[in-house]
Design a protein around this motif. Sequence first.
Motif, short mmCIF file in Angstrom:
data_model
loop_
_atom_site.label_atom_id
_atom_site.label_comp_id
_atom_site.label_asym_id
_atom_site.label_seq_id
_atom_site.Cartn_x
_atom_site.Cartn_y
_atom_site.Cartn_z
N ALA A 96 0.83 -1.21 0.00
CA ALA A 96 0.00 0.00 0.00
C ALA A 96 0.86 1.26 0.00
O ALA A 96 0.56 2.24 -0.68
N LEU A 100 0.89 4.35 -2.77
CA LEU A 100 0.63 5.74 -2.37
C LEU A 100 1.80 6.64 -2.73
O LEU A 100 1.61 7.82 -3.06
N CYS A 103 1.38 7.62 -6.23
CA CYS A 103 0.29 8.59 -6.40
C CYS A 103 0.53 9.90 -5.66
O CYS A 103 -0.28 10.84 -5.78
N GLY A 119 -3.39 0.22 5.56
CA GLY A 119 -3.82 0.30 4.17
C GLY A 119 -3.57 -1.01 3.45
O GLY A 119 -2.58 -1.69 3.72
N LEU A 121 -3.84 -2.72 -0.59
CA LEU A 121 -4.13 -2.63 -2.01
C LEU A 121 -5.08 -3.77 -2.38
O LEU A 121 -4.74 -4.94 -2.20
N LEU A 160 -7.21 0.45 -1.17
CA LEU A 160 -6.82 1.13 -2.40
C LEU A 160 -7.32 0.28 -3.56
O LEU A 160 -6.81 -0.82 -3.81
N LEU A 168 -7.06 4.86 -9.30
CA LEU A 168 -6.90 4.14 -8.04
C LEU A 168 -7.64 4.94 -6.97
O LEU A 168 -7.36 6.13 -6.77
N TYR A 169 -8.58 4.30 -6.29
CA TYR A 169 -9.45 5.00 -5.36
C TYR A 169 -9.19 4.54 -3.92
O TYR A 169 -8.95 3.35 -3.66
N ALA A 170 -9.25 5.49 -3.01
CA ALA A 170 -9.16 5.19 -1.58
C ALA A 170 -10.57 5.03 -1.05
O ALA A 170 -11.39 5.95 -1.13
N LEU A 204 -7.01 8.76 -6.21
CA LEU A 204 -5.66 9.11 -5.82
C LEU A 204 -4.75 9.37 -7.01
O LEU A 204 -3.81 10.18 -6.91
N ALA A 207 -4.12 4.04 -11.68
CA ALA A 207 -3.95 2.72 -11.05
C ALA A 207 -2.79 1.95 -11.67
O ALA A 207 -2.05 1.26 -10.95
#
Length: 358
Positions: A96, A100, A103, A119, A121, A160, A168-170, A204, A207
């Motif tokens: 994760a 990040l 991003c 976090g 993924l 993630l 890529l979304y949180a 974020l 992806a």
Amino acid sequence: MTDLLYSEEEEALRAAVRDLLMDHCAPADVIVRTESDAPHDVPLWKSLAGGMGLAGLLVPEDLGGQGATHREAAVVLEELGRAVAPVPYLSSAVVATEALLECAADDLLAELASATVIGVLAVGLHTAPGAGCAAVRVENGALYGELTGVADAAVADVLLVPADDGGLYAVAASAATVTPQVSLDLTRPLARVTLDGVRGARRLGDAGPAVRRALRAAAGLLASEQLGVADWALTETVRYLKERKQFNRPVGGFQALKHRLAQLWLEVVHLRAAARAAADALASGQDTDISVAVAQAYAAPVAVHVTEEALQLHGGLGMTWEHPVHLYLKRAKADSIAYGTAGAHRSALAELADLQGP
């Protein structure tokens, strides 16, 4: 020339992590925990991640992390492998975190580094670097879909999630449905993540590059975990064969067993070199793809072979479930398909080296 030996700082880190694990992660306790409804050792994770600051090893200092390199993270994973510690270090502090970093999600990185957030993924544990991964749908600003085989999702605070729009979304883990799945490795539980119209997810970044970077680091550093697993299995097997007697002499004194142990020792030594090379390549950014592919092509068969031999050479114990060796065999087996099989990495290596198959 690259120095693959451990530095004084890395050895000091190893000693500190090993001392903590010896006090709080005894093999008998791990067995008991795997039989419970809470296989993750959250208190141990808090001690490692928060108390020792290991969650932020790869996070820059200006974001509250340690600003260390993959070499230090590899040392931690060696010790976690030796203890088959049921903590989400690889998932959160490596996979994760790498996603990040790609991003530039500084706020989430700071939270992961402080160990206030775990976090994960949301990509299947079996996914190899560079391979396509499952993605959820984006419809009218909401996320829909199901992702399977996600490691450590049960203890995640934020997921993630790759989506079909390339982002890529949180996603808050509480907004998803996380269903445990049966897994061979009881110390690294898998889960199915279902998103049914989740709104408010934060995009974020892209992806593709984030997932590739995260999985490459995961595959490279997984070799260090496999090294720890194999090293423990060999060390404990040698110790046991020195103690167990047959015909009034230690079993380890028989020539046939000496030959088997010598072969295992050579394999573990070679695995250490491959794992260290991968960690150093990730840290330096030089020959990274090749070093990671070499490490994983070699690590999985060795870890499985050493743990299988450990189980066989511990014959006469009675129920193997009462001995931790079965945890190591299962971790080695599960790791052998994590982030790509050895065959997948050999194929990737051949392509990288432009070696055409028959």
